[in-house]
Every structure is written in structure tokens, then in C-alpha cells.
Design an enzyme around this catalytic site. Sequence first.
Site, mmCIF file in Angstrom:
data_model
loop_
_atom_site.group_PDB
_atom_site.id
_atom_site.type_symbol
_atom_site.label_atom_id
_atom_site.label_comp_id
_atom_site.label_asym_id
_atom_site.label_seq_id
_atom_site.Cartn_x
_atom_site.Cartn_y
_atom_site.Cartn_z
ATOM 1 N N HIS A 162 1.453 5.617 0.439
ATOM 2 C CA HIS A 162 2.160 6.668 0.268
ATOM 3 C C HIS A 162 3.737 6.224 -0.010
ATOM 4 O O HIS A 162 4.497 6.683 -0.660
ATOM 5 C CB HIS A 162 2.153 7.592 1.540
ATOM 6 C CG HIS A 162 1.147 8.596 1.335
ATOM 7 N ND1 HIS A 162 -0.358 8.300 1.462
ATOM 8 C CD2 HIS A 162 0.959 9.850 0.912
ATOM 9 C CE1 HIS A 162 -0.952 9.409 1.328
ATOM 10 N NE2 HIS A 162 -0.366 10.422 1.125
ATOM 11 N N HIS B 124 0.167 4.567 10.002
ATOM 12 C CA HIS B 124 0.602 3.293 9.683
ATOM 13 C C HIS B 124 1.622 2.630 10.864
ATOM 14 O O HIS B 124 2.200 3.456 11.342
ATOM 15 C CB HIS B 124 1.377 3.439 8.584
ATOM 16 C CG HIS B 124 0.732 3.383 7.289
ATOM 17 N ND1 HIS B 124 -0.248 2.472 6.551
ATOM 18 C CD2 HIS B 124 0.472 4.623 6.353
ATOM 19 C CE1 HIS B 124 -0.580 2.950 5.306
ATOM 20 N NE2 HIS B 124 -0.207 4.390 5.427
#
Length: 294
Positions: free
Chosen positions: A213, A255
Site C-alpha cells: 500500500h 505493518h
Amino acid sequence: MPSPRRNTEGRPLGASASSSSSSPGSPAHGGSGAGRFEFQSLLSSRAPGGDPTCARLRASESPVHRRGSFPLAGTGPSQAPPPALPEDDRMDLNPSFLGIALRSLLAIDLWLSKKLGVCAGENSSWGSMRPLMKLLEISGHGIPWLLGTLYGLFRSDSWAGREVLMNLLFALLLDLLLVTVIKALVRRRRPAHNQMDMFVTLSVDKYSFPSGHASRAALMSRFILNHLVLAIPLRVLTVLWTFIVGLSRVMLGRHNVTDVAFGFFLGYMQYSIVDYCWLSPHNAPALFVLWNQQ
Ligand SMILES: CC(C)=CCC/C(C)=C/COP(=O)(O)O
């Protein structure tokens, strides 16, 4: 009776050399745990009150030095094995500054990522923000970007528009490919606090490095800023969106911070590749043949 001092693996200090030389974390083994011991030994040799003479002695007794001065136990039948040293001392090996720096960075990364993962679950401290974070997740997902680009490409009635959209498609596919390859090579697991409830994933998306992303957001925003004529507020919004998408990855617990930081770097560099290989009806006529026939 006082219990014996134990090393980091829970073994009593002074355990025999043979029992530890094959353990995965031992330096002789060269396992991944070796650096951990190096890191700890550096700290202990610099601890206040630590004996500097002792630290010097340890360095000279490291297997690297020992290897040069006398063979390892069992390699020469006529020579006596070196005297067993307390296990903690044998861990004190040439601390590499790069290794220490990387391990420190990793420790900070894990700590900070956990702290920032405030939307990782419904019950997390900012759990109520989770739907908003998931909306941001979809805004940076590959599927809407790919579908939107394909739709624009087939609806576009100008050559300039088609050229830009063709390159946007190329950029998205390049990003997907590079992120997939790096994830498959690095294989860093997603943070433990992540809930794997993501919208359409590939098999490599069980890995977290780098953030797809973040790389897509950086790539798209650089692409948009370079190829769309936008008013200043929209340009600011584009950059803001990129950073918010990156931050939301950590807040969702998807993440670690370094995954996102590297994702941004990767996306930024990918745009340079796209710009360098810019596709046009002149250098890639086959890609535009569909419209030539119309
Ligand atoms: C299925 C397609 C076309 C893209 C996958 C997009 C995706 C799920 C990327 C993973 O992103 P993070 O690495 O940021 O979690």
C-alpha cells in the site's frame, strides 16, 4: 541453596563448550542468534562498573582469535581442546557496528510499530477508528486502482489520455511485481497483533516487507503530481493521502514502520523507472495498436 547464574538461553554458566558450540544461537554455529549475543555482550562490556580488562580479554579469546592460535576441539587428535570458558564470555565476539545498528533499528521498529498499532483490533485503544483505516486501506488497494485505470483506458478518447493511462497501468503492474518478489524473498512476517482480515490478498501478502500500500501510494502520488494538472490544495491532498495510507498500515497493525518506510522509498523509485521507460505510440506501438485500428 542459591541457584547457579544462567545465561540468556537459561543454561547454567560454565556449561561445557561442546554442549553449546552446536546450538543455533552460538557464534560457532553461525545461527541467527549470534548477533543477539554480540549485541548483549557489547552492552555488558560497556556497563558501568564493567571491567575493561575483562572486555579486552574476551576479545582476544573469541573463536576468531582462537581459530588462528589453536585448532577447534576435535580437529587434531594430539592436541588438547582449549579450556572451557564461561558461556557468556564466549559470546563476546567482535561486535559489528552494522549488526548492532541494524538490530537496534529493528528493536525500535518493533517497539514503535506496536505502540502505533492502536487500531489493530476492535478492542484496541483506537479500535473505533478501524473502519476509517480500512477505508484508507481500500483507497490504496491494487484492485480499485487497476480496475479504474483499465476503465479509463477503454473510455479515453484522446491519445494523450491513453498514453498516460497506459503508463499508469504499467506502473501498477510493475509495483505489484516488485512488491511480490521482495515479499517472497524477504519473508518478514506481519506483526503479531495484525488481524489477517484484508480485502483480496495474494499469497505473498502474508508477508509484510515492504508495504504494498505504501509503495503504491507513493508511486501513484508521484505519478499524479507529474501528469495531472491539479490545483495546489489537491496536490497537498494527494501527498497527505500518501502519508495517511502509510500511517494507517501501522495503525491497523498490518505493518512495522520500516515496511512502510521502505514501501515509500520503493514506490518513489518505481516512478523513476516508469518515467525512464515511458511508453508511447512511438516506442511501444504494439501497446497502442488497439486504438490504431479504430
Ligand atoms: C490482489 C491485488 C491486485 C493486489 C494486492 C494488494 C495488496 C493486498 C497488497 C498488500 O499490501 P500491504 O503490503 O500494504 O499489506
